[in-house]
Motif scaffolding. Sequence first.
Motif, mmCIF file in Angstrom:
data_model
loop_
_atom_site.group_PDB
_atom_site.id
_atom_site.type_symbol
_atom_site.label_atom_id
_atom_site.label_comp_id
_atom_site.label_asym_id
_atom_site.label_seq_id
_atom_site.Cartn_x
_atom_site.Cartn_y
_atom_site.Cartn_z
ATOM 1 N N HIS A 143 18.105 74.532 -3.801
ATOM 2 C CA HIS A 143 16.894 74.382 -2.997
ATOM 3 C C HIS A 143 16.280 73.012 -3.296
ATOM 4 N N ARG A 144 15.911 72.291 -2.241
ATOM 5 C CA ARG A 144 15.437 70.905 -2.362
ATOM 6 C C ARG A 144 13.973 70.804 -1.943
ATOM 7 N N LEU A 145 13.178 70.119 -2.758
ATOM 8 C CA LEU A 145 11.751 69.921 -2.484
ATOM 9 C C LEU A 145 11.442 68.433 -2.353
ATOM 10 N N VAL A 146 10.704 68.068 -1.303
ATOM 11 C CA VAL A 146 10.236 66.688 -1.102
ATOM 12 C C VAL A 146 8.715 66.737 -1.036
ATOM 13 N N ARG A 147 8.049 66.002 -1.923
ATOM 14 C CA ARG A 147 6.583 66.010 -1.963
ATOM 15 C C ARG A 147 6.055 64.796 -2.716
ATOM 16 N N LEU A 148 4.727 64.613 -2.660
ATOM 17 C CA LEU A 148 4.072 63.615 -3.503
ATOM 18 C C LEU A 148 3.924 64.237 -4.884
ATOM 19 N N SER A 149 4.503 63.609 -5.884
ATOM 20 C CA SER A 149 4.532 64.197 -7.218
ATOM 21 C C SER A 149 3.153 64.248 -7.857
ATOM 22 N N PRO A 150 2.709 65.441 -8.315
ATOM 23 C CA PRO A 150 1.432 65.533 -9.025
ATOM 24 C C PRO A 150 1.537 64.997 -10.453
ATOM 25 N N ASP A 152 3.117 62.043 -11.096
ATOM 26 C CA ASP A 152 3.315 60.599 -10.985
ATOM 27 C C ASP A 152 1.963 59.930 -10.775
ATOM 28 N N ALA A 153 1.608 58.993 -11.667
ATOM 29 C CA ALA A 153 0.306 58.319 -11.575
ATOM 30 C C ALA A 153 0.152 57.577 -10.262
ATOM 31 N N ASP A 154 1.271 57.126 -9.685
ATOM 32 C CA ASP A 154 1.226 56.399 -8.420
ATOM 33 C C ASP A 154 1.323 57.327 -7.214
ATOM 34 N N HIS A 155 1.438 58.618 -7.476
ATOM 35 C CA HIS A 155 1.569 59.623 -6.406
ATOM 36 C C HIS A 155 2.707 59.276 -5.453
ATOM 37 N N ALA A 156 3.805 58.852 -6.050
ATOM 38 C CA ALA A 156 4.978 58.510 -5.236
ATOM 39 C C ALA A 156 5.673 59.781 -4.752
ATOM 40 N N ARG A 157 6.467 59.620 -3.691
ATOM 41 C CA ARG A 157 7.195 60.766 -3.165
ATOM 42 C C ARG A 157 8.425 61.021 -4.024
ATOM 43 N N HIS A 158 8.622 62.285 -4.411
ATOM 44 C CA HIS A 158 9.745 62.653 -5.260
ATOM 45 C C HIS A 158 10.574 63.744 -4.581
ATOM 46 N N THR A 159 11.858 63.754 -4.884
ATOM 47 C CA THR A 159 12.752 64.814 -4.425
ATOM 48 C C THR A 159 13.238 65.581 -5.645
ATOM 49 N N SER A 160 13.062 66.878 -5.624
ATOM 50 C CA SER A 160 13.437 67.727 -6.747
ATOM 51 C C SER A 160 14.433 68.788 -6.299
ATOM 52 N N PHE A 161 15.238 69.253 -7.239
ATOM 53 C CA PHE A 161 16.246 70.261 -6.935
ATOM 54 C C PHE A 161 16.169 71.400 -7.940
ATOM 55 N N ALA A 162 16.517 72.589 -7.476
ATOM 56 C CA ALA A 162 16.614 73.758 -8.360
ATOM 57 C C ALA A 162 17.755 74.633 -7.847
ATOM 58 N N LEU A 163 18.487 75.210 -8.777
ATOM 59 C CA LEU A 163 19.597 76.090 -8.436
ATOM 60 C C LEU A 163 19.156 77.540 -8.586
ATOM 61 N N VAL A 164 19.446 78.337 -7.554
ATOM 62 C CA VAL A 164 19.120 79.765 -7.574
ATOM 63 C C VAL A 164 20.416 80.560 -7.626
ATOM 64 N N SER A 269 15.754 72.997 2.553
ATOM 65 C CA SER A 269 14.852 71.914 2.172
ATOM 66 C C SER A 269 13.412 72.319 2.450
ATOM 67 N N TYR A 270 12.543 72.002 1.496
ATOM 68 C CA TYR A 270 11.113 72.275 1.614
ATOM 69 C C TYR A 270 10.421 70.911 1.586
ATOM 70 N N VAL A 271 9.820 70.515 2.689
ATOM 71 C CA VAL A 271 9.190 69.196 2.783
ATOM 72 C C VAL A 271 7.679 69.370 2.863
ATOM 73 N N LEU A 272 6.960 68.764 1.920
ATOM 74 C CA LEU A 272 5.499 68.822 1.910
ATOM 75 C C LEU A 272 4.883 67.467 2.246
ATOM 76 N N HIS A 273 5.708 66.422 2.318
ATOM 77 C CA HIS A 273 5.246 65.076 2.673
ATOM 78 C C HIS A 273 6.440 64.262 3.174
ATOM 79 N N PRO A 274 6.297 63.494 4.229
ATOM 80 C CA PRO A 274 5.095 63.127 5.004
ATOM 81 C C PRO A 274 4.688 64.153 6.062
#
Length: 314
Positions: A143-150, A152-164, A269-274
């Motif tokens: 499962h893939r997540l795209v969001r502004l990282s909480p 990251d001090a710069d609030h950059a967009r990050h992509t994260s992965f998790a295996l289920v 994929s779970y996209v929270l930003h943009p």
Amino acid sequence: MQRLSALGRQIAEWRDLDERSANLAELVDLAIEEGDDSLSEASGLELAEIAETLERLEIGLTLSGEYDARSAIVALHAGAGGIDSQDWAGMLTRMYSRWAESEGMGAEVLDASPGDEGGVKRATIQVTGPNAYGYLRSERGVHRLVRLSPFDADHARHTSFALVEVMPEVERGADVAISDDDITVEAFRAGGHGGQNVQKNSTAVRITHHPTGLRVVCQNERSQHQNRTIAMRILLSRLAELERRRRDQELAEIKGSHVSAEWGNQIRSYVLHPYKMVKDHRTGHETSDAEGVLGGDVGPFMRSFLMSTVGPGA
């Protein structure tokens, strides 16, 4: 007896639907004959309820696998992405727990390794209820997540992965045979959270299955006996899943195709930003209500996958 009880419930539901459909047909005829608008409105409401029930029962017909009626054990693993992926694995753990609760099922965290700043590095939850495995097996994969990282001090967009991983709950002897000579059980002091009892006593348990090399660790409970029981339960489920994979791979080789539900094969994929969107890459099913899905409303994705597995004319 559990299987017999489940089949009895299915038969009762289909018979009830058949009776309701016959009664609705009579009600429609009466409404037409008398020109009664109130009867017509009642017929429309009953038709909508029957259609909803029929859809649910049709999906139930797809749950005919060997273990589909069983409870399930779900293992989640944070992937590449550091703290963000650990947080993502924690979000998925909550999502499945809330889905289970909304379906009237029980959800219990059997074991978890806390993340560095939040979330989990890995977690194992047990979902107890009829057809839990049948529904949850649709969630197996990356499962893939795209969001502004909480984080990251710069609030950059990050992509994260998790295996289920999803495994059926099975019983020793009845479903999976294990010889005591094939396993080694070790007790050790649990690390991390857990309080003084966990820190001072050897309550954590590690079970190694030598023929397969599988190793299960459980340290959440304060009792070594409880941890051993849970670890054995997880090991049995992993062995059942390993056998399922072996059979699926043999069948796939005969068919000439095989796609592994491991790293590199994301299913959703779970996209929270943009923008906000959740999309299943296997079925094409998508929604813009990302918060709702993460809040436990993952049922439509499960049903879409299950219906996609039904062949033409099935």
